[in-house]
Scaffold this active site. Sequence first.
Site, PDB file in Angstrom:
ATOM      1  N   THR A 100       0.817  -1.222   0.000  1.00 37.73           N
ATOM      2  CA  THR A 100       0.000   0.000   0.000  1.00 37.73           C
ATOM      3  C   THR A 100       0.850   1.272   0.000  1.00 37.73           C
ATOM      4  O   THR A 100       0.589   2.200  -0.770  1.00 37.73           O
ATOM      5  CB  THR A 100      -0.886   0.034   1.273  1.00 37.73           C
ATOM      6  OG1 THR A 100      -1.164  -1.301   1.680  1.00 37.73           O
ATOM      7  CG2 THR A 100      -2.143   0.821   1.062  1.00 37.73           C
ATOM      8  N   TRP A 102       3.833   1.804  -0.966  1.00 34.18           N
ATOM      9  CA  TRP A 102       4.507   1.970  -2.265  1.00 34.18           C
ATOM     10  C   TRP A 102       3.508   2.472  -3.306  1.00 34.18           C
ATOM     11  O   TRP A 102       3.776   3.437  -4.032  1.00 34.18           O
ATOM     12  CB  TRP A 102       5.106   0.625  -2.674  1.00 34.18           C
ATOM     13  CG  TRP A 102       6.040   0.658  -3.840  1.00 34.18           C
ATOM     14  CD1 TRP A 102       6.667   1.754  -4.360  1.00 34.18           C
ATOM     15  CD2 TRP A 102       6.465  -0.460  -4.615  1.00 34.18           C
ATOM     16  NE1 TRP A 102       7.453   1.383  -5.421  1.00 34.18           N
ATOM     17  CE2 TRP A 102       7.351   0.031  -5.601  1.00 34.18           C
ATOM     18  CE3 TRP A 102       6.193  -1.833  -4.578  1.00 34.18           C
ATOM     19  CZ2 TRP A 102       7.965  -0.809  -6.538  1.00 34.18           C
ATOM     20  CZ3 TRP A 102       6.806  -2.669  -5.502  1.00 34.18           C
ATOM     21  CH2 TRP A 102       7.681  -2.157  -6.470  1.00 34.18           C
ATOM     22  N   HIS A 159      -8.196  -0.235   3.234  1.00 39.20           N
ATOM     23  CA  HIS A 159      -7.970  -1.676   3.390  1.00 39.20           C
ATOM     24  C   HIS A 159      -9.308  -2.425   3.378  1.00 39.20           C
ATOM     25  O   HIS A 159      -9.344  -3.616   3.642  1.00 39.20           O
ATOM     26  CB  HIS A 159      -7.258  -1.966   4.717  1.00 39.20           C
ATOM     27  CG  HIS A 159      -5.787  -1.681   4.704  1.00 39.20           C
ATOM     28  ND1 HIS A 159      -4.993  -1.919   3.609  1.00 39.20           N
ATOM     29  CD2 HIS A 159      -4.944  -1.217   5.674  1.00 39.20           C
ATOM     30  CE1 HIS A 159      -3.733  -1.587   3.902  1.00 39.20           C
ATOM     31  NE2 HIS A 159      -3.681  -1.160   5.135  1.00 39.20           N
ATOM     32  N   TYR A 247       2.288  -6.881  -6.449  1.00 41.41           N
ATOM     33  CA  TYR A 247       3.536  -6.359  -5.870  1.00 41.41           C
ATOM     34  C   TYR A 247       4.759  -6.959  -6.573  1.00 41.41           C
ATOM     35  O   TYR A 247       5.694  -6.249  -6.950  1.00 41.41           O
ATOM     36  CB  TYR A 247       3.546  -6.702  -4.375  1.00 41.41           C
ATOM     37  CG  TYR A 247       4.733  -6.218  -3.579  1.00 41.41           C
ATOM     38  CD1 TYR A 247       4.717  -4.960  -2.969  1.00 41.41           C
ATOM     39  CD2 TYR A 247       5.868  -7.024  -3.397  1.00 41.41           C
ATOM     40  CE1 TYR A 247       5.806  -4.529  -2.204  1.00 41.41           C
ATOM     41  CE2 TYR A 247       6.945  -6.603  -2.650  1.00 41.41           C
ATOM     42  CZ  TYR A 247       6.912  -5.349  -2.058  1.00 41.41           C
ATOM     43  OH  TYR A 247       7.992  -4.922  -1.301  1.00 41.41           O
ATOM     44  N   LYS A 316      11.695  -4.485   4.878  1.00 37.02           N
ATOM     45  CA  LYS A 316      12.708  -4.952   3.913  1.00 37.02           C
ATOM     46  C   LYS A 316      12.317  -4.635   2.476  1.00 37.02           C
ATOM     47  O   LYS A 316      13.163  -4.417   1.635  1.00 37.02           O
ATOM     48  CB  LYS A 316      12.891  -6.463   4.049  1.00 37.02           C
ATOM     49  CG  LYS A 316      13.735  -6.891   5.223  1.00 37.02           C
ATOM     50  CD  LYS A 316      14.063  -8.363   5.069  1.00 37.02           C
ATOM     51  CE  LYS A 316      14.945  -8.850   6.196  1.00 37.02           C
ATOM     52  NZ  LYS A 316      15.103 -10.311   6.116  1.00 37.02           N
ATOM     53  N   GLY A 317      11.015  -4.726   2.216  1.00 36.22           N
ATOM     54  CA  GLY A 317      10.538  -4.443   0.859  1.00 36.22           C
ATOM     55  C   GLY A 317      11.064  -5.417  -0.180  1.00 36.22           C
ATOM     56  O   GLY A 317      11.383  -5.029  -1.296  1.00 36.22           O
TER      57      GLY A 317
HETATM   58  P1  PAP Z   1       0.141  -1.125   5.328  1.00 37.90           P
HETATM   59  O1  PAP Z   1      -0.836  -2.163   4.966  1.00 37.90           O
HETATM   60  O2  PAP Z   1       0.347  -1.044   6.804  1.00 37.90           O
HETATM   61  O3  PAP Z   1      -0.143   0.175   4.689  1.00 37.90           O
HETATM   62  P2  PAP Z   1       1.966  -1.852   3.259  1.00 37.90           P
HETATM   63  O4  PAP Z   1       2.613  -0.634   2.767  1.00 37.90           O
HETATM   64  O5  PAP Z   1       0.848  -2.421   2.459  1.00 37.90           O
HETATM   65  O6  PAP Z   1       1.551  -1.645   4.770  1.00 37.90           O
HETATM   66  O7  PAP Z   1       3.032  -3.008   3.383  1.00 37.90           O
HETATM   67  C1  PAP Z   1       4.268  -2.814   3.973  1.00 37.90           C
HETATM   68  C2  PAP Z   1       5.247  -3.637   3.155  1.00 37.90           C
HETATM   69  O8  PAP Z   1       5.571  -2.931   1.963  1.00 37.90           O
HETATM   70  C3  PAP Z   1       6.529  -3.865   3.913  1.00 37.90           C
HETATM   71  O9  PAP Z   1       6.996  -5.132   3.467  1.00 37.90           O
HETATM   72  P3  PAP Z   1       8.029  -6.033   4.306  1.00 37.90           P
HETATM   73  O10 PAP Z   1       7.516  -6.111   5.701  1.00 37.90           O
HETATM   74  O11 PAP Z   1       8.030  -7.367   3.630  1.00 37.90           O
HETATM   75  O12 PAP Z   1       9.329  -5.364   4.204  1.00 37.90           O
HETATM   76  C4  PAP Z   1       7.374  -2.706   3.402  1.00 37.90           C
HETATM   77  O13 PAP Z   1       8.749  -2.884   3.592  1.00 37.90           O
HETATM   78  C5  PAP Z   1       6.986  -2.705   1.938  1.00 37.90           C
HETATM   79  N1  PAP Z   1       7.269  -1.417   1.294  1.00 37.90           N
HETATM   80  C6  PAP Z   1       7.060  -0.171   1.787  1.00 37.90           C
HETATM   81  N2  PAP Z   1       7.469   0.748   0.927  1.00 37.90           N
HETATM   82  C7  PAP Z   1       7.953   0.091  -0.151  1.00 37.90           C
HETATM   83  C8  PAP Z   1       8.534   0.512  -1.390  1.00 37.90           C
HETATM   84  N3  PAP Z   1       8.715   1.802  -1.667  1.00 37.90           N
HETATM   85  N4  PAP Z   1       8.909  -0.440  -2.272  1.00 37.90           N
HETATM   86  C9  PAP Z   1       8.743  -1.746  -2.007  1.00 37.90           C
HETATM   87  N5  PAP Z   1       8.205  -2.213  -0.853  1.00 37.90           N
HETATM   88  C10 PAP Z   1       7.811  -1.304   0.063  1.00 37.90           C
END
Ligand code: PAP
Length: 349
Positions: A100, A102, A159, A247, A316-317
């Site tokens: 989300t 991102w 959401h 994603y 981690k993304g």
């Molecule tokens: P939310 O539902 O609380 O809004 P959301 O942004 O959907 O969270 O998901 C967070 C995930 O997106 C995290 O994944 P991870 O725990 O596996 O690391 C977060 O790191 C990842 N994320 C956030 N920003 C980015 C980005 N710019 N590029 C890629 N992944 C990202």
Amino acid sequence: MVLPAIASNPMSITKKYEEKAAKTKISFLIEQYKDRVSTLPKHKSWINHNLYKYEGFWYHQGFWFHSNASFSIEVIMALQDEFQAQPSNVFLASHPKSGTTWLKALAFAIVSRAMLKNNTDSNTVHPLLTTSSLECVPFMETELFLNNPYHANDLIATHLPYSLLPKSIISSNCRIVYICRNPKDVLISFWHFMKQLRDNLSPPIKLEDAFELFTRGVSPNGSCWDHVVGYRKASLERPDQVLFLIYEEMKKDPKNEVRKLAKFIGYPFSEEEDVDEEVEKIIELCSFEKLSKVNEANKNAEETPKVIPNDVYFRKGEVGDSINYLTMEMVEILDKITLEKYDGLDISF
Ligand code: PAP
């Protein structure tokens, strides 16, 4: 589309929240929906609160979320009863932890690019580098939004599952962009996130317990699979209204996916912009590396605690990090559910 209103200072969410808290109508809503909520099935949550099953999906109740009622069932009921969408609204929808943040950053960067290009002040820093995505694109199921929905810009995050969206979103033919992610990575991301949200009264949930609840759909916002299926079917039935993104595809081919997103929300890239590599610039601006560093910097600069720290949204993304946590047996079970639930829907990771 109206350009997003950007708060000038990253702390304004907290300030606004404090100002509004006194006159918030959430206490009134909790009272108003008390009888409906009391009839719903409940289950122990991932943190020290109960979840309530509402029309097939699970939600917390009342003031659970860092002492505010965002994403609470009463807020959702109120949105369903009261929210009036405008045809120009674009909804960015997802199950939590599916990308989300991102998607919000990319959509915001796309719609605001003309404004920033025309800005001749060389000292202007892009709002995404100074302001949290929570402010650039608000979640509709937050108290802040509910207290003042018309302050929001045309980009609105949610959401909510498709079946629970306020009816005016569908009847107004609003565009909806959905992002989906491999459920194994959603689970691990959610598990890390929920451990940070707990209130220290109880130990963090063990992965085995989170896994068990997740596979049964007993997690905040309900079954990840059912959530995806609702929007996927809608995207197949109403492709002009619902864009379905993945994603993992965005990680693999961001240029293609960002172009698709821009076109869908009404801001396609021109040939001239192709020459200027505008797509590449937006991808770079919204990269995990860039946005997570910004948040690191902001964290040190802030003294007042936010409703929820912004850096929690950046871990981690990566694609496939779940392999570092899940047992083979867990992987098999999750893959089996995914295959069954997504059968015939053309979703692959
Ligand atoms: P939310 O539902 O609380 O809004 P959301 O942004 O959907 O969270 O998901 C967070 C995930 O997106 C995290 O994944 P991870 O725990 O596996 O690391 C977060 O790191 C990842 N994320 C956030 N920003 C980015 C980005 N710019 N590029 C890629 N992944 C990202």
